[in-house]
Design an enzyme around this catalytic site. Structure first.
Site, PDB file in Angstrom:
ATOM      1  N   GLU A  41       0.793  -1.234   0.000  1.00  0.00           N
ATOM      2  CA  GLU A  41       0.000   0.000   0.000  1.00  0.00           C
ATOM      3  C   GLU A  41       0.824   1.282   0.000  1.00  0.00           C
ATOM      4  O   GLU A  41       0.372   2.321   0.467  1.00  0.00           O
ATOM      5  CB  GLU A  41      -0.981   0.000   1.172  1.00  0.00           C
ATOM      6  CG  GLU A  41      -1.973  -1.146   1.116  1.00  0.00           C
ATOM      7  CD  GLU A  41      -3.079  -1.016   2.138  1.00  0.00           C
ATOM      8  OE1 GLU A  41      -3.872  -0.076   2.023  1.00  0.00           O
ATOM      9  OE2 GLU A  41      -3.142  -1.872   3.041  1.00  0.00           O
ATOM     10  N   THR A  46       0.432   2.302  -8.489  1.00  0.00           N
ATOM     11  CA  THR A  46      -0.017   3.567  -9.075  1.00  0.00           C
ATOM     12  C   THR A  46       1.082   4.174  -9.942  1.00  0.00           C
ATOM     13  O   THR A  46       0.799   4.734 -11.009  1.00  0.00           O
ATOM     14  CB  THR A  46      -0.430   4.557  -7.965  1.00  0.00           C
ATOM     15  OG1 THR A  46      -1.355   3.909  -7.082  1.00  0.00           O
ATOM     16  CG2 THR A  46      -1.091   5.799  -8.558  1.00  0.00           C
ATOM     17  N   ARG A 178      -7.581   0.463  -5.729  1.00  0.00           N
ATOM     18  CA  ARG A 178      -6.713  -0.286  -4.829  1.00  0.00           C
ATOM     19  C   ARG A 178      -6.968  -1.778  -5.005  1.00  0.00           C
ATOM     20  O   ARG A 178      -8.062  -2.276  -4.736  1.00  0.00           O
ATOM     21  CB  ARG A 178      -6.986   0.123  -3.371  1.00  0.00           C
ATOM     22  CG  ARG A 178      -6.405  -0.815  -2.320  1.00  0.00           C
ATOM     23  CD  ARG A 178      -4.913  -0.848  -2.345  1.00  0.00           C
ATOM     24  NE  ARG A 178      -4.387  -1.842  -1.400  1.00  0.00           N
ATOM     25  CZ  ARG A 178      -3.263  -2.497  -1.568  1.00  0.00           C
ATOM     26  NH1 ARG A 178      -2.527  -2.297  -2.639  1.00  0.00           N
ATOM     27  NH2 ARG A 178      -2.845  -3.354  -0.667  1.00  0.00           N
ATOM     28  N   ASP A 200       7.093  -4.643 -11.220  1.00  0.00           N
ATOM     29  CA  ASP A 200       6.401  -4.452  -9.943  1.00  0.00           C
ATOM     30  C   ASP A 200       6.095  -5.809  -9.335  1.00  0.00           C
ATOM     31  O   ASP A 200       5.531  -6.681  -9.999  1.00  0.00           O
ATOM     32  CB  ASP A 200       5.102  -3.660 -10.190  1.00  0.00           C
ATOM     33  CG  ASP A 200       4.273  -3.492  -8.919  1.00  0.00           C
ATOM     34  OD1 ASP A 200       4.858  -3.531  -7.819  1.00  0.00           O
ATOM     35  OD2 ASP A 200       3.039  -3.309  -9.037  1.00  0.00           O
ATOM     36  N   GLN A 204       3.191  -7.231  -0.053  1.00  0.00           N
ATOM     37  CA  GLN A 204       2.843  -7.957   1.160  1.00  0.00           C
ATOM     38  C   GLN A 204       3.959  -8.930   1.531  1.00  0.00           C
ATOM     39  O   GLN A 204       4.701  -9.392   0.686  1.00  0.00           O
ATOM     40  CB  GLN A 204       1.531  -8.751   0.974  1.00  0.00           C
ATOM     41  CG  GLN A 204       0.308  -7.903   0.749  1.00  0.00           C
ATOM     42  CD  GLN A 204       0.076  -7.591  -0.714  1.00  0.00           C
ATOM     43  OE1 GLN A 204       0.916  -7.890  -1.560  1.00  0.00           O
ATOM     44  NE2 GLN A 204      -1.038  -6.978  -1.024  1.00  0.00           N
TER      45      GLN A 204
END
Length: 358
Positions: A41, A46, A178, A200, A204
């Protein structure tokens, strides 16, 4: 006069870099690999979306259709998070809350396909008219900890639009979605004759074991952190501060032998949320060695120093303060990063000495 001369020289040098890079690239299909890393997060995905918008043909109609479902789910998740937090914080429930909360809390993943008009209106009314929800938001602004999507306000302000039958997500809508990154996602794009591959991988803890698969032949690490997470905990471990986890992760990555000569770029992201949060939430409540109170510049300097001191290689870290949902800003910042990466690539290829002596 002096500045004009300097600008002219820089322009000539920039042109030479481009010519040398194109010459170096013409005989092979190799791309410049950039590893996009960061904790969950932080905004990595993005950034990847921005590269797709800025340097490829953008999102196809099919991709936009799939993303529409994610936007609808995010909207439902956001209102449900607020409803649950309101109950857990034992905030007085007004009539709007009592009327609509039971129905909205029962919604599940099928909401991605659409909702009845009455349910859409219920979500909209909860968001706009429930004093219970507004009190819950105010509690969060004062530092009360509960999980809420960063894009909650954006999504809920557009609930009627995103659930309309003819809705097609725009680029800004897509940037605010998200969806946790899983596996490895690659985007290849060309800028001024140079081909880049941005990789990417999920942030987590369960996804990080896959990172090592991407370490070979990396020219730059673009590590993304969230400035606003200093008061938040991990979803996977509610006893672990998210920023402390991110700092430890950064230190562990940049000092690996694989990256001894790799350029490291730090995106200090979610600056817009940080600026809002720092007005009310003192980092000193979460970090004992911070004593600057709710002063934006002192807090930023403290966070930046925590990351910069991680480097034990003395190669230097290039730092940028960013808001990943701002396309214009990311375009400007990426231009500066691109020059750094290209110079490093030329140096690796043996051209840099000639450039420096030119």
């Amino acid at each position: 006069m002096g500045m004009g001369c300097s600008t002219s020289e820089e322009s000539k040098r920039s042109n030479m870099i481009q010519r040398q890079l194109r010459s170096h690239s013409n005989d092979n299909s190799k791309v410049i690999r950039i590893l996009l890393l960061g904790a969950s997060e932080c905004g990595k995905s993005t950034i990847l979306k921005q590269m797709k918008i800025l340097h490829t043909h953008g999102f196809t109609d099919n991709e936009r259709h799939k993303i529409k479902g994610v936007i609808r789910l995010n909207t439902v998740q956001a209102i449900q998070q607020l409803l649950v937090a309101s109950k857990e914080l034992d905030i007085d429930q007004d009539d709007v809350f009592k009327k609509h909360a039971p129905r909205v809390l029962m919604l599940d993943h099928t909401a991605a396909r659409g909702l009845p008009t009455a349910t859409i209106e219920a979500i909209d009314e909860l968001w706009k008219d429930s004093k219970t929800i507004q009190t819950t938001l105010a509690e969060q602004a004062r530092g009360t900890r509960f999980y809420l999507l960063d894009s909650a306000r954006y999504m809920l302000n557009r609930v009627r639009k995103s659930f309309s039958d003819d809705y097609v997500p725009g680029n800004q809508d897509i940037l605010y979605t998200r969806l946790p990154s899983k596996g490895i996602t690659e985007t290849i794009f060309t800028v001024e004759g140079a081909r880049f591959k941005m990789i990417d991988v999920g942030g987590q803890r369960s996804e990080r074991r896959k990172w090592i698969q991407c370490f070979d032949d990396v020219r730059a690490i673009l590590f993304v952190i969230s400035l606003s997470e200093y008061d938040q905990v991990l979803l996977e471990d509610e006893k672990k501060n998210r920023m402390a986890e991110s700092v430890a992760l950064f230190a562990g990555i940049i000092n690996l032998p694989w990256f001894k000569t790799t350029s490291v770029i730090l995106f200090m992201n979610k600056d817009d949320i940080f600026k809002e949060k720092i007005q009310n939430v003192d980092p000193g409540e979460y970090f004992d060695d911070y004593h600057g109170g709710c002063d934006e510049m002192k807090a930023f300097a403290y966070i930046k120093e925590a990351y910069m001191t991680c480097d034990r290689t003395a190669k230097g870290i290039f730092c940028h303060r960013t808001c990943a949902t701002d396309t214009e800003q990311i375009s400007f910042v990426w231009s500066a990063c691109k020059v750094l990466i290209l110079k490093a690539n030329l140096e690796e290829a043996g051209f840099m000495g000639r450039w420096m002596n030119w």
